[in-house]
Design a protein around this motif. Structure first.
Motif, mmCIF file in Angstrom:
data_model
loop_
_atom_site.group_PDB
_atom_site.id
_atom_site.type_symbol
_atom_site.label_atom_id
_atom_site.label_comp_id
_atom_site.label_asym_id
_atom_site.label_seq_id
_atom_site.Cartn_x
_atom_site.Cartn_y
_atom_site.Cartn_z
ATOM 1 N N LEU A 93 8.648 88.514 22.996
ATOM 2 C CA LEU A 93 7.744 88.138 24.454
ATOM 3 C C LEU A 93 7.810 87.096 24.667
ATOM 4 O O LEU A 93 8.512 86.770 25.818
ATOM 5 N N VAL A 122 4.317 96.780 22.409
ATOM 6 C CA VAL A 122 3.434 97.431 24.127
ATOM 7 C C VAL A 122 2.195 96.225 24.081
ATOM 8 O O VAL A 122 1.922 96.138 24.513
ATOM 9 N N ALA A 125 2.340 92.691 24.843
ATOM 10 C CA ALA A 125 2.987 92.995 25.927
ATOM 11 C C ALA A 125 1.800 93.336 26.730
ATOM 12 O O ALA A 125 1.996 92.378 27.802
ATOM 13 N N ALA A 126 0.946 93.381 26.601
ATOM 14 C CA ALA A 126 -0.006 93.607 27.326
ATOM 15 C C ALA A 126 -1.148 92.564 27.805
ATOM 16 O O ALA A 126 -2.101 92.096 29.038
ATOM 17 N N ARG A 130 2.629 90.841 34.519
ATOM 18 C CA ARG A 130 3.567 91.824 34.292
ATOM 19 C C ARG A 130 4.683 91.429 34.758
ATOM 20 O O ARG A 130 5.526 92.839 34.323
ATOM 21 N N ARG A 133 6.504 92.599 31.543
ATOM 22 C CA ARG A 133 5.989 93.805 30.812
ATOM 23 C C ARG A 133 7.702 94.159 31.480
ATOM 24 O O ARG A 133 8.093 95.555 30.851
ATOM 25 N N THR A 137 10.138 97.510 30.430
ATOM 26 C CA THR A 137 9.691 98.866 30.857
ATOM 27 C C THR A 137 11.543 99.080 31.835
ATOM 28 O O THR A 137 11.113 100.213 31.617
ATOM 29 N N ALA A 147 3.601 100.425 30.827
ATOM 30 C CA ALA A 147 2.503 99.566 31.185
ATOM 31 C C ALA A 147 1.501 99.789 32.229
ATOM 32 O O ALA A 147 1.792 99.699 33.327
#
Length: 147
Positions: A93, A122, A125-126, A130, A133, A137, A147
């Protein structure tokens, strides 16, 4: 650096030169076996100013990351000191985030994503923008993790 200590490495010095830092990015991805790419310098992040430290033996390159993203690392022991290194999911990340910050497109096809803990990825990543993410995705390996 003590020239009599032949087996010292950049890992022994990263927290000496910048205590508020941890190994991440390409170096951590390589360390955890997620990338076969061997970085030419030890790469990491800090909440301070970016900096590069050069010696004849090694180079340490630190990039800046915001304080709210300064987490997700473990402490490792070397023969001479300790250092922090990002968990594999956090390293990925950080790498995506800073690659995007540089205006480049992260190439996930060079990363062995199947070795990652997808639930942890996941969850971590939150906490990122965005755009990070979206890279995950958008990757075939993560298309079922919207997400």
């Amino acid at each position: 650096m003590n020239k009599l200590v032949r087996d010292a490495s950049a890992f022994d010095f990263v927290n000496v030169v910048k205590p508020n830092s941890y190994v991440s990015l390409e170096s951590a991805l390589n360390h955890w076996g997620l990338s076969t790419q061997s970085p030419v310098s030890l790469t990491g992040v800090t909440t301070g100013k970016p900096k590069e430290y050069r010696t004849p033996e090694f180079t340490i390159t630190l990039r800046t990351i915001s304080e709210h993203l300064f987490w997700g690392f473990v402490e490792k022991q070397t023969r001479y000191s300790t250092y922090r290194i990002a968990e594999s999911e956090k390293a990925l990340l950080d790498w995506i985030y800073l690659t995007l910050q540089s205006g480049l497109t992260p190439r996930l096809d060079e990363i062995e994503v199947q070795r990652l803990d997808k639930q942890k990825l996941v969850k971590y990543a939150a906490k990122y923008p965005r755009t990070v993410r979206n890279v995950l995705t958008g990757s075939l390996a993560f298309e079922h993790f919207a997400a």
